[in-house]
Design a protein around this motif. Structure first.
Motif, mmCIF file in Angstrom:
data_model
loop_
_atom_site.group_PDB
_atom_site.id
_atom_site.type_symbol
_atom_site.label_atom_id
_atom_site.label_comp_id
_atom_site.label_asym_id
_atom_site.label_seq_id
_atom_site.Cartn_x
_atom_site.Cartn_y
_atom_site.Cartn_z
ATOM 1 N N GLU A 228 -4.519 3.442 25.832
ATOM 2 C CA GLU A 228 -3.699 2.621 26.733
ATOM 3 C C GLU A 228 -2.227 2.637 26.322
ATOM 4 O O GLU A 228 -1.335 2.616 27.175
ATOM 5 C CB GLU A 228 -4.207 1.184 26.739
ATOM 6 N N LEU A 229 -1.973 2.688 25.016
ATOM 7 C CA LEU A 229 -0.586 2.720 24.545
ATOM 8 C C LEU A 229 0.102 4.005 24.967
ATOM 9 O O LEU A 229 1.277 3.986 25.341
ATOM 10 C CB LEU A 229 -0.553 2.580 23.016
ATOM 11 N N ARG A 230 -0.595 5.115 24.951
ATOM 12 C CA ARG A 230 0.011 6.389 25.375
ATOM 13 C C ARG A 230 0.485 6.307 26.831
ATOM 14 O O ARG A 230 1.522 6.846 27.192
ATOM 15 C CB ARG A 230 -0.992 7.532 25.210
ATOM 16 N N GLY A 231 -0.298 5.625 27.673
ATOM 17 C CA GLY A 231 0.093 5.468 29.071
ATOM 18 C C GLY A 231 1.366 4.660 29.213
ATOM 19 O O GLY A 231 2.261 5.017 29.979
ATOM 20 N N LEU A 232 1.464 3.565 28.458
ATOM 21 C CA LEU A 232 2.675 2.746 28.499
ATOM 22 C C LEU A 232 3.891 3.531 28.036
ATOM 23 O O LEU A 232 4.978 3.428 28.617
ATOM 24 C CB LEU A 232 2.507 1.501 27.625
ATOM 25 N N LEU A 233 3.726 4.358 26.999
ATOM 26 C CA LEU A 233 4.862 5.111 26.456
ATOM 27 C C LEU A 233 5.373 6.142 27.459
ATOM 28 O O LEU A 233 6.587 6.329 27.608
ATOM 29 C CB LEU A 233 4.466 5.791 25.141
ATOM 30 N N ALA A 234 4.466 6.813 28.160
ATOM 31 C CA ALA A 234 4.891 7.771 29.185
ATOM 32 C C ALA A 234 5.677 7.058 30.283
ATOM 33 O O ALA A 234 6.678 7.575 30.792
ATOM 34 C CB ALA A 234 3.674 8.479 29.772
ATOM 35 N N PHE A 235 5.237 5.855 30.617
ATOM 36 C CA PHE A 235 5.937 5.057 31.627
ATOM 37 C C PHE A 235 7.291 4.582 31.109
ATOM 38 O O PHE A 235 8.314 4.697 31.789
ATOM 39 C CB PHE A 235 5.058 3.867 32.008
ATOM 40 N N SER A 236 7.337 4.055 29.872
ATOM 41 C CA SER A 236 8.582 3.492 29.341
ATOM 42 C C SER A 236 9.641 4.563 29.118
ATOM 43 O O SER A 236 10.836 4.306 29.247
ATOM 44 C CB SER A 236 8.321 2.726 28.043
ATOM 45 N N GLU A 237 9.207 5.794 28.788
ATOM 46 C CA GLU A 237 10.184 6.868 28.621
ATOM 47 C C GLU A 237 10.895 7.188 29.925
ATOM 48 O O GLU A 237 12.068 7.564 29.931
ATOM 49 C CB GLU A 237 9.497 8.116 28.064
ATOM 50 N N ALA A 238 10.187 7.018 31.046
ATOM 51 C CA ALA A 238 10.810 7.252 32.346
ATOM 52 C C ALA A 238 11.861 6.194 32.660
ATOM 53 O O ALA A 238 12.787 6.428 33.424
ATOM 54 C CB ALA A 238 9.749 7.278 33.445
ATOM 55 N N THR A 239 11.729 5.020 32.044
ATOM 56 C CA THR A 239 12.675 3.932 32.310
ATOM 57 C C THR A 239 13.774 3.843 31.254
ATOM 58 O O THR A 239 14.782 3.167 31.464
ATOM 59 C CB THR A 239 11.949 2.569 32.330
ATOM 60 N N SER A 240 13.564 4.503 30.091
ATOM 61 C CA SER A 240 14.512 4.444 28.962
ATOM 62 C C SER A 240 14.757 3.016 28.481
ATOM 63 O O SER A 240 15.864 2.672 28.071
ATOM 64 C CB SER A 240 15.849 5.107 29.342
ATOM 65 N N VAL A 241 13.731 2.182 28.570
ATOM 66 C CA VAL A 241 13.828 0.787 28.137
ATOM 67 C C VAL A 241 13.074 0.631 26.817
ATOM 68 O O VAL A 241 11.984 1.188 26.658
ATOM 69 C CB VAL A 241 13.225 -0.152 29.214
ATOM 70 N N PRO A 242 13.615 -0.114 25.842
ATOM 71 C CA PRO A 242 12.900 -0.321 24.577
ATOM 72 C C PRO A 242 11.561 -1.031 24.778
ATOM 73 O O PRO A 242 11.378 -1.768 25.746
ATOM 74 C CB PRO A 242 13.863 -1.201 23.760
ATOM 75 N N VAL A 243 10.653 -0.798 23.838
ATOM 76 C CA VAL A 243 9.334 -1.425 23.876
ATOM 77 C C VAL A 243 9.308 -2.581 22.885
ATOM 78 O O VAL A 243 9.682 -2.417 21.720
ATOM 79 C CB VAL A 243 8.227 -0.407 23.502
ATOM 80 N N SER A 244 8.877 -3.757 23.340
ATOM 81 C CA SER A 244 8.701 -4.908 22.461
ATOM 82 C C SER A 244 7.219 -5.045 22.113
ATOM 83 O O SER A 244 6.354 -4.868 22.974
ATOM 84 C CB SER A 244 9.184 -6.198 23.133
ATOM 85 N N ILE A 245 6.942 -5.336 20.832
ATOM 86 C CA ILE A 245 5.562 -5.479 20.360
ATOM 87 C C ILE A 245 5.402 -6.884 19.796
ATOM 88 O O ILE A 245 6.124 -7.279 18.882
ATOM 89 C CB ILE A 245 5.234 -4.437 19.272
ATOM 90 N N HIS A 246 4.501 -7.658 20.373
ATOM 91 C CA HIS A 246 4.213 -9.028 19.901
ATOM 92 C C HIS A 246 2.786 -9.080 19.384
ATOM 93 O O HIS A 246 1.851 -8.704 20.100
ATOM 94 C CB HIS A 246 4.364 -10.039 21.054
ATOM 95 N N PHE A 247 2.596 -9.575 18.171
ATOM 96 C CA PHE A 247 1.232 -9.653 17.636
ATOM 97 C C PHE A 247 1.146 -10.669 16.507
ATOM 98 O O PHE A 247 2.145 -11.172 15.998
ATOM 99 C CB PHE A 247 0.753 -8.273 17.164
ATOM 100 N N ASP A 248 -0.114 -10.950 16.137
ATOM 101 C CA ASP A 248 -0.433 -11.926 15.091
ATOM 102 C C ASP A 248 -1.359 -11.232 14.099
ATOM 103 O O ASP A 248 -1.192 -10.051 13.828
ATOM 104 C CB ASP A 248 -1.094 -13.155 15.735
ATOM 105 N N ARG A 249 -2.339 -11.941 13.596
ATOM 106 C CA ARG A 249 -3.307 -11.336 12.687
ATOM 107 C C ARG A 249 -4.376 -10.571 13.474
ATOM 108 O O ARG A 249 -4.453 -10.678 14.699
ATOM 109 C CB ARG A 249 -3.956 -12.423 11.825
ATOM 110 N N CYS A 250 -5.218 -9.825 12.747
ATOM 111 C CA CYS A 250 -6.264 -9.042 13.408
ATOM 112 C C CYS A 250 -7.236 -9.970 14.137
ATOM 113 O O CYS A 250 -7.477 -11.104 13.712
ATOM 114 C CB CYS A 250 -7.001 -8.169 12.401
ATOM 115 N N GLY A 251 -7.760 -9.452 15.249
ATOM 116 C CA GLY A 251 -8.656 -10.252 16.082
ATOM 117 C C GLY A 251 -7.950 -10.955 17.212
ATOM 118 O O GLY A 251 -8.573 -11.365 18.185
ATOM 119 N N LYS A 252 -6.610 -11.080 17.098
ATOM 120 C CA LYS A 252 -5.825 -11.667 18.183
ATOM 121 C C LYS A 252 -5.124 -10.539 18.953
ATOM 122 O O LYS A 252 -4.834 -9.489 18.383
ATOM 123 C CB LYS A 252 -4.801 -12.651 17.624
ATOM 124 N N PRO A 253 -4.851 -10.737 20.255
ATOM 125 C CA PRO A 253 -4.302 -9.638 21.059
ATOM 126 C C PRO A 253 -2.934 -9.160 20.566
ATOM 127 O O PRO A 253 -2.203 -9.885 19.894
ATOM 128 C CB PRO A 253 -4.184 -10.262 22.462
#
Length: 283
Positions: A228-253
């Motif tokens: 799923e991440l590869r799909g987002l990256l192909a899309f974001s490269e077309a927009t030239s917009v930075p990617v933000s990553i939000h996360f916590d500990r393992c088991g949480k989204p």
């Protein structure tokens, strides 16, 4: 009729890549026009991956979301959101270079009583390609995830993230993101009982200085699906917009998102919890 018109190759390619990114999650997606713009949403069968791409009305050359049945009657909203089959939509946006060479405009429309959405490609030399795609009315799809409450936030240019992911083989299903206040590591995820003599293990380390924004509130190691991440990256490269990553500990989204003036995308992926990792290693 309700209608939105995509004009110019740039916007058409971005929209097409959004569809292809959705296709990595599910074989169907929600098409949800509202007053402020058009939302595309998708969720996989196990509900471990969710994506939403929202295109503001400003993204389109022309955008109208309501239908007027009679001059004296109030405007009536279409019976949407609706669900479309992915394999029916993908041929419309087959590949970017074909769109660039041949298509000048794309019109997407539907009428209040119709059971289909019309995708119309206005091509060079007066050629018009029209696709009538039937839809299924459905309940709204929405993921509830307060990403702003996550202790760890990374912001990185999509090109850098794509360059990192190139080093992982296409057969790699899951990767682990490990962070401390002084470093970031992307590494292959393999079960503990895997035969390491036959397994290629990849680790890529980045320093905080390589990120546009770097906030690590808690040391963390999260494992998630790479497809799923590869799909987002192909899309974001077309927009030239930075990617933000939000996360916590393992088991949480974990949430990967991009945002600019005319569009916003959120891909929310489940991460393996310790119990799942232990079960995988015991199988």
């Amino acid at each position: 009729p309700s209608e939105c018109l995509l004009h110019s190759f740039l916007f058409l390619a971005v929209f097409g890549r959004a569809i292809h990114a959705m296709a990595r999650i599910s074989d169907e997606f929600w098409f949800d026009p509202v007053e402020k713009g058009l939302a595309l949403r998708s969720v996989n069968s196990s509900r471990s991956a969710y994506a939403c791409v929202f295109f503001s009305s400003m993204f389109f050359q022309h955008y109208c979301w309501t239908a007027v049945s009679e001059p004296c009657q109030k405007e009536k909203q279409l019976p949407l959101p609706c669900k479309l089959i992915m394999k029916a939509v993908l041929p419309v946006f087959r590949c970017a270079n074909v769109l660039e060479r041949n298509v000048e405009k794309c019109s997407i429309s539907s009428s209040a009583g119709a059971q289909h959405i019309t995708f119309q490609l206005l091509c060079k030399h007066g050629i018009v390609k029209t696709y009538y795609l039937t839809f299924q009315e459905c309940d709204p799809l929405q993921a509830v995830f307060a990403k702003h409450l996550c202790p760890n936030i990374l912001k990185v240019h999509s090109r850098l993230l794509a360059d990192v992911m190139i080093h992982f083989p296409t057969s790699q299903e899951e990767i682990t993101l490990a962070v401390t206040p002084v470093k970031v590591c992307f590494k292959s995820y393999t079960e503990e009982d895997a035969d390491f003599s036959r397994t290629m293990v990849t680790e890529i380390h980045l320093s905080p200085e390589e990120f546009d924004y770097f906030q690590v509130g808690v040391d963390s190691e999260v494992t998630f699906c790479l497809k799923e991440l590869r799909g987002l990256l192909a899309f974001s490269e077309a927009t030239s917009v930075p990617v933000s990553i939000h996360f916590d500990r393992c088991g949480k989204p974990i949430a990967f998102s991009i945002e600019d003036m005319v569009l916003e995308a959120n891909f929310i992926l489940a991460t393996l919890c310790e119990a799942q990792k232990e079960a995988a290693s015991q199988e």
